[in-house]
Design a protein around this motif. Structure first.
Motif, PDB file in Angstrom:
ATOM      1  N   PHE A 228     114.252  53.191 -41.764  1.00 51.10           N
ATOM      2  CA  PHE A 228     113.278  52.401 -40.997  1.00 51.10           C
ATOM      3  C   PHE A 228     112.472  51.575 -41.991  1.00 51.10           C
ATOM      4  CE2 PHE A 228     109.727  51.860 -37.909  1.00 51.10           C
ATOM      5  CZ  PHE A 228     110.469  51.628 -36.756  1.00 51.10           C
ATOM      6  N   LYS A 229     111.775  50.558 -41.500  1.00 52.39           N
ATOM      7  CA  LYS A 229     110.960  49.751 -42.404  1.00 52.39           C
ATOM      8  C   LYS A 229     109.763  50.570 -42.882  1.00 52.39           C
ATOM      9  CE  LYS A 229     108.418  47.555 -38.595  1.00 52.39           C
ATOM     10  NZ  LYS A 229     108.094  46.278 -37.957  1.00 52.39           N
ATOM     11  N   GLY A 230     109.332  50.303 -44.107  1.00 55.72           N
ATOM     12  CA  GLY A 230     108.205  51.048 -44.663  1.00 55.72           C
ATOM     13  C   GLY A 230     107.910  50.632 -46.098  1.00 55.72           C
ATOM     14  N   GLU A 231     107.182  51.494 -46.787  1.00 60.74           N
ATOM     15  CA  GLU A 231     106.776  51.213 -48.169  1.00 60.74           C
ATOM     16  C   GLU A 231     107.154  52.388 -49.065  1.00 60.74           C
ATOM     17  OE1 GLU A 231     102.681  50.730 -50.831  1.00 60.74           O
ATOM     18  OE2 GLU A 231     102.556  50.843 -48.631  1.00 60.74           O
ATOM     19  N   VAL A 232     107.723  52.062 -50.228  1.00 59.57           N
ATOM     20  CA  VAL A 232     108.064  53.100 -51.206  1.00 59.57           C
ATOM     21  C   VAL A 232     106.764  53.630 -51.804  1.00 59.57           C
ATOM     22  CG1 VAL A 232     109.264  53.632 -53.360  1.00 59.57           C
ATOM     23  CG2 VAL A 232     110.277  52.007 -51.739  1.00 59.57           C
ATOM     24  N   ILE A 233     106.480  54.914 -51.601  1.00 56.21           N
ATOM     25  CA  ILE A 233     105.209  55.481 -52.093  1.00 56.21           C
ATOM     26  C   ILE A 233     105.388  56.354 -53.326  1.00 56.21           C
ATOM     27  CG2 ILE A 233     104.031  55.402 -49.866  1.00 56.21           C
ATOM     28  CD1 ILE A 233     104.646  58.452 -49.631  1.00 56.21           C
ATOM     29  N   ALA A 234     106.650  56.729 -53.619  1.00 56.00           N
ATOM     30  CA  ALA A 234     106.861  57.582 -54.798  1.00 56.00           C
ATOM     31  C   ALA A 234     108.319  57.562 -55.225  1.00 56.00           C
ATOM     32  CB  ALA A 234     106.429  59.014 -54.501  1.00 56.00           C
ATOM     33  N   ILE A 235     108.472  57.743 -56.546  1.00 57.38           N
ATOM     34  CA  ILE A 235     109.793  57.942 -57.131  1.00 57.38           C
ATOM     35  C   ILE A 235     109.816  59.359 -57.688  1.00 57.38           C
ATOM     36  CG2 ILE A 235     111.394  57.230 -58.937  1.00 57.38           C
ATOM     37  CD1 ILE A 235     111.103  55.156 -56.697  1.00 57.38           C
ATOM     38  N   LEU A 236     110.803  60.143 -57.264  1.00 54.03           N
ATOM     39  CA  LEU A 236     110.917  61.524 -57.738  1.00 54.03           C
ATOM     40  C   LEU A 236     111.906  61.585 -58.885  1.00 54.03           C
ATOM     41  CD1 LEU A 236     111.375  63.231 -54.231  1.00 54.03           C
ATOM     42  CD2 LEU A 236     109.248  62.919 -55.470  1.00 54.03           C
ATOM     43  N   SER A 237     111.615  62.440 -59.851  1.00 57.03           N
ATOM     44  CA  SER A 237     112.519  62.619 -60.977  1.00 57.03           C
ATOM     45  C   SER A 237     112.497  64.076 -61.406  1.00 57.03           C
ATOM     46  CB  SER A 237     112.089  61.720 -62.137  1.00 57.03           C
ATOM     47  OG  SER A 237     113.014  61.809 -63.191  1.00 57.03           O
TER      48      SER A 237
END
Length: 409
Positions: free
Chosen positions: A327-336
């Motif tokens: 769905f449309k949205g905003e990337v709030i975090a990158i996990l590593s």
């Protein structure tokens, strides 16, 4: 004539009943056929994604889980095929009864028609008909007799047409019956083959269970390692969500220290409402694949008394597949996570979708994405050849079952 009308009325009722029953059964049959086809495709995908060239490379645990998944789907397929076969039995019985009644009606109509033809032959001459009219005592009686002769002629024609129509209906019912029996025989053969395959797979499963129980410590270590990894990922996801909530609420200017719920702006509220309105219709996070592990508590494949819990779903797919936003949205975090595996979290109002087990990322924190935006390349495990995406869904900090939100998962 009364008998003919009675037969026509009864036959009409019969066909109305058979028609209504056939309509209801056709809907049920189409539903069962669609379910059977979906299960057959799922088994084909299980064979392709979880077994093909992988069982030699994977651990015994991988093989056991894949086999357990396939056996469960196969049992469901056999159950659906049995239901379809039973439905065809009912349809065949209905047609047999209808054919029996139609044959009886056709016999009665033919007998009645033969009597009419015989009487007509006896009074066939034009002179007889003319004398019948001329012997009338009045003009009114002659008119009535003329009407009677016309009705009698029409009735003969209608009888002939009815016989033709009934013969046609009988032929069609016989044709349907032949097709239904062919379909039933094909289903029985298919089910027999599926049951034989299931028995072979259960035998393999039994052998695998034996080998695992001979190396219990090794199996326990594998399970413990997988459980440890899963808990580590779950914990990281939940911590990142709490930090995202805190940051978002702080940025909104509203004084709150809540780390459990987003304070939504009017724009975020619209996105959240649209997301919620699409429950059950959201796209898959991959173009194609199969669910290899569902959401919630499940029994261990080897020791059913042991329970495991999954906070998301695991989708097996092809090597080279990209994860995509649902769905449309905003990337709030990158996990590593140490070891090279990565993940992406996308916020949709106060809903968060998480895509984990990626080897490459195509987005960064702060990016605005649309539905189907590619987020990253899903990691392929070289030791067992499997490509699996771990997908999670949250509403604020509450875990959601993705199977209830994604279309046909």
């Amino acid at each position: 004539m009364y008998n003919s009308l009675h037969i026509t009325f009864r036959t009409t009722l019969l066909f109305l009943f058979v028609g209504c029953l056939a309509f209801a059964q056709t809907g049920e049959q189409k539903s069962l056929e669609a379910k059977r086809e979906r299960l057959q495709k799922e088994i084909a995908e299980i064979n392709r994604l979880l077994f093909a060239k992988k069982k030699e490379k994977g651990t015994v645990l991988d093989q056991m889980e894949a086999l357990d998944k396939k056996i469960n789907v196969s049992q469901e397929l056999i159950k659906v095929s049995d239901q379809e076969s039973n439905l065809l039995n009912r349809q065949i019985n209905t047609n047999v009864n209808s054919i029996s009644e139609l044959r009886g009606d056709l016999t009665s109509l033919k007998e009645e028609y033969a009597t009419i033809i015989q009487k007509s032959y006896q009074n066939r001459s034009q002179q007889n008909r003319l004398m019948f009219l001329l012997s009338s005592e009045s003009f009114f009686q002659a008119f009535k007799r003329l009407q009677y002769m016309k009705q009698y002629t029409d009735y003969r024609r209608e009888q002939g047409e009815q016989i033709q129509e009934k013969t046609k209906q009988l032929t069609q019912l016989n044709s349907d019956l032949i097709e239904q029996r062919k379909k039933k025989d094909a289903l029985i053969a298919q089910n027999k083959k599926a049951k034989a395959q299931l028995m072979r797979e259960m035998k393999v499963q039994k052998a695998l269970l034996g080998s695992i129980r001979q190396n219990e410590s090794q199996y326990a270590a594998q399970v413990q390692q997988k459980t440890k990894e899963a808990k580590k990922i779950d914990k990281q996801i939940e911590e990142v969500i709490k930090r995202a909530i805190l940051a978002a609420n702080k940025a909104s200017g509203i004084k709150t220290k809540s780390t459990s719920k987003f304070v939504l702006t009017p724009e975020a509220t619209i996105i959240a409402n649209n997301f919620s309105a699409n429950k059950g219709r959201l796209i898959w996070p991959v173009d194609k694949g199969i669910k290899s592990q569902g959401f919630g508590v499940y029994n261990d494949a080897v020791y059913p008394g042991i329970k495991h819990e999954s906070n998301g779903v695991i989708i097996a797919t092809d090597e080279g597949t990209k994860a995509r936003s649902i769905f449309k949205g905003e990337v709030i975090a990158i996990l590593s996570v140490p070891g090279g595996k990565k993940g992406v979290q996308v916020k949709h109002g106060n809903y968060i979708s998480t895509y984990y087990n990626l080897s490459e990322l195509y987005v960064k924190k702060g990016d605005v994405v649309d539905v189907k935006t590619e987020l990253g390349l899903i990691y392929t495990n070289r030791s067992n050849g499997q490509t699996r995406l771990k997908f999670y869904l949250y509403e604020d900090t509450d875990k959601l079952n993705p199977e209830e939100w994604l279309y046909l998962l």
